[in-house]
Design a protein around this motif. Structure first.
Motif, PDB file in Angstrom:
ATOM      1  N   GLN B  64      46.469  42.585  42.019  1.00  0.00           N
ATOM      2  CA  GLN B  64      45.184  42.354  42.653  1.00  0.00           C
ATOM      3  C   GLN B  64      44.841  40.860  42.680  1.00  0.00           C
ATOM      4  N   ALA B  65      45.066  40.161  41.553  1.00  0.00           N
ATOM      5  CA  ALA B  65      44.742  38.729  41.510  1.00  0.00           C
ATOM      6  C   ALA B  65      45.488  37.985  42.605  1.00  0.00           C
ATOM      7  N   VAL B  68      44.081  38.926  46.149  1.00  0.00           N
ATOM      8  CA  VAL B  68      42.726  38.396  46.357  1.00  0.00           C
ATOM      9  C   VAL B  68      42.785  36.883  46.563  1.00  0.00           C
ATOM     10  N   TYR B 108      34.877  37.107  47.758  1.00  0.00           N
ATOM     11  CA  TYR B 108      36.145  37.475  47.126  1.00  0.00           C
ATOM     12  C   TYR B 108      35.977  37.840  45.654  1.00  0.00           C
ATOM     13  N   TRP B 112      37.153  41.314  44.066  1.00  0.00           N
ATOM     14  CA  TRP B 112      37.899  41.345  42.816  1.00  0.00           C
ATOM     15  C   TRP B 112      37.240  42.322  41.827  1.00  0.00           C
ATOM     16  N   SER B 170      40.921  48.341  45.922  1.00  0.00           N
ATOM     17  CA  SER B 170      39.849  48.964  45.135  1.00  0.00           C
ATOM     18  C   SER B 170      39.727  50.457  45.417  1.00  0.00           C
TER      19      SER B 170
END
Lengths: 212, 313
Positions: B64-65, B68, B108, B112, B170
């Motif tokens: 995810q990091a 994003v 963003y 996150w 998500s």
């Protein structure tokens, strides 16, 4: 060794920052980025102007290109003095005729005789009007008379006004470009007014080409 | 660094295609001579694809990091291109600073944080109302509505819509836990492949221009061939999604159509502003928006369809 490396490092950091904010691109429209002695004369609307020209010059040219800048601005404070003197190796001139001890033209001619190329803003101050250019000061004419072999390259800096309007501290990231036009041709025995009009017209022509 | 097994298969397939494309590019270059502009552009495009695929793959491996951060940077690059062309005056300085350095990062961060209720309204509601306030208090009314509207359009396209790609991470889809990064891969691969196939079909058999005033290179043959073949490939990629093959085909058709019209809309803006490309940073392609226009238009629709029909809230 270290003394030379630090200004170079700071210079590269400034160029990297300029690229991150503006993704600046050099457009060599009328000249090649060749190692010739030149005066890049450009429009002036922001303190970042010469940084952009300096950023798009290839490193070999960059090392021997010196901006002509106002001493009263660049000698204020230690970090500005360091950047002006050591990083950009600026030719610092005193804009006030009453206090100055050195003639700006002779300072610039001395730099040319030292084999440097120059970045010059012939408007003399930042243009805050809606006009494309302010009337040129005569310095460019005197330089062309004193050293006629030096190429005079009209250089248009596009969009930096929107990135950093006068008095603002935080830059807005917007794309900028620096366009190098065809060098001014040499006309013998041209008078000052005619030369300056021709120089202004040449820079405006580059600007109009960019707008298209 | 724990990508699902399907990811490795997909990357293998994409790399195989890129290798074949590079070989074809070199063969064409050798055959057509070194000074052929179309071939030079083709080779430049293929080379840029290598870079984009490597970047995207690394981001996805970063979970995810990674995704994003990558899309936040793409939004930054896109917004920079967009707002370079929009109407603005000196009085808008603060509105522009806020757009880049507050609205974009906050959007963003909300993505996150998986805060659906906020990231889906932050720009359309809060930024929408805040921005004209900032512009109005500076008192310059020349072209006010145009300035406000064009800036907001930039935020909606380059930030809000683009942020729906990482928002896919998500979603909570039963039986698909830990695999959401494959939804990102599915969306990006199908939509970008559709762009590529439209280009290829168009170059091979394209005759009838679809919108000569907007985009002289788009043809009916390229459009139909590209959308249908990309949808078929999308159906064939069902194994990496929570969809059945038929569902994957239907969704692929929707996102490739959205992608096509996204390209058309963004072309219309370019014509209006009198430019050929949005920027110059991706060799052969132009700017970031030139490459992202289709993904940006399809991402929110893909996100919401998947959310409504497959995820549990």
């Amino acid at each position: 060794m270290l003394r030379d490396a630090f200004p170079l490092l700071v210079g590269n950091a400034i160029a990297l920052f300029a690229r991150l904010v503006t993704a600046v691109r050099g457009v060599w429209q009328g000249v090649e980025p060749a190692p010739r002695q030149r005066i890049y004369f450009a429009n002036h609307s922001s303190n970042g102007d010469f940084v952009l020209i300096w950023t798009v010059l290839p490193p070999a040219l960059r090392a021997r290109t010196r901006p002509v800048a106002a001493a009263d601005y660049w000698l204020k404070g230690r970090s500005k003095t360091f950047i002006g003197r050591e990083v950009f190796n600026a030719v610092l001139i005193d804009r006030n005729p009453n206090t100055r001890r050195e003639d700006p033209i002779s300072q610039m001619v001395a730099a040319l005789d030292d084999n440097a190329s120059l970045i010059l803003f012939p408007e003399g101050t930042r243009n805050m009007t809606d006009d494309t250019l302010l009337p040129f000061k005569p310095g460019l004419y005197h330089l062309s008379q004193a050293r006629p072999d030096v190429e005079l390259v009209p250089t248009w800096i596009d969009n930096l006004t929107s990135v950093m309007p006068k008095g603002k501290v935080i830059p807005v990231p917007l794309l900028c470009s620096v366009t190098f036009g065809e060098p001014l041709s040499v006309i013998e025995n041209e008078d000052k007014a005619a030369f300056l009009a021709r120089a202004e017209a040449a820079l405006i022509a580059v600007a109009e080409e960019v707008a298209r | 660094m724990s990508a699902p097994a399907e990811f490795t298969t997909l990357i293998g397939g994409v790399l195989a295609i890129l290798i074949i494309a590079s070989v074809i590019g070199q063969v064409l270059k050798a055959r057509m001579g070194p000074d052929n502009e179309v071939i030079d552009n083709l080779v430049a495009r293929i080379n840029a694809w290598w870079g984009m695929v490597v970047l995207l793959a690394l981001a996805m491996l970063g979970g995810q990091a990674g995704v994003v951060i990558l899309f936040a940077l793409l939004s930054f690059a896109g917004l920079r291109e967009f707002l370079t062309l929009t109407a603005k005056r000196r009085a808008d300085h603060w509105a522009l600073v806020v757009s880049f350095f507050v609205i974009l990062p906050v959007q963003y961060i909300l993505i996150w944080a998986d805060w659906y209720g906020m990231f889906s309204v932050f720009i359309p509601v809060y930024a929408f109302l805040l921005l004209p306030i900032i512009m109005a208090v500076h008192g310059d009314t020349d072209g006010f509505l145009t300035r406000v509207a064009e800036t907001q359009w930039g935020l909606m396209i380059c930030v809000f819509a683009a942020s729906h790609v990482p928002a896919l991470l998500s979603l909570n889809i039963p039986g698909y836990e830990g695999k959401n990064v494959l939804l990102v891969a599915f969306l990006v691969v199908v939509v970008q492949l559709s762009d590529v196939l439209q280009y290829v079909w168009g170059k091979l058999i394209g005759r009838h221009k679809i919108a000569p005033r907007l985009s002289p290179s788009k043809t009916w043959e390229g459009f139909v061939g590209g959308v249908l073949s990309a949808s078929l490939v999308g159906a064939g990629l069902w194994w990496m999604t929570p969809f059945t093959p038929l569902e994957a085909a239907g969704l692929s058709l929707i996102i490739t159509l959205m992608g096509f019209f996204g390209g058309l809309v963004m072309s219309a803006i370019k014509r209006d502003k009198g430019v050929k490309d949005w920027g110059h940073l991706i060799a052969g392609h132009g700017g970031f928006i030139d490459r992202l226009d289709s993904v940006v238009f399809s991402a929110p629709i893909f996100f919401h369809l998947t959310r409504y029909f497959w995820s549990v809230v």
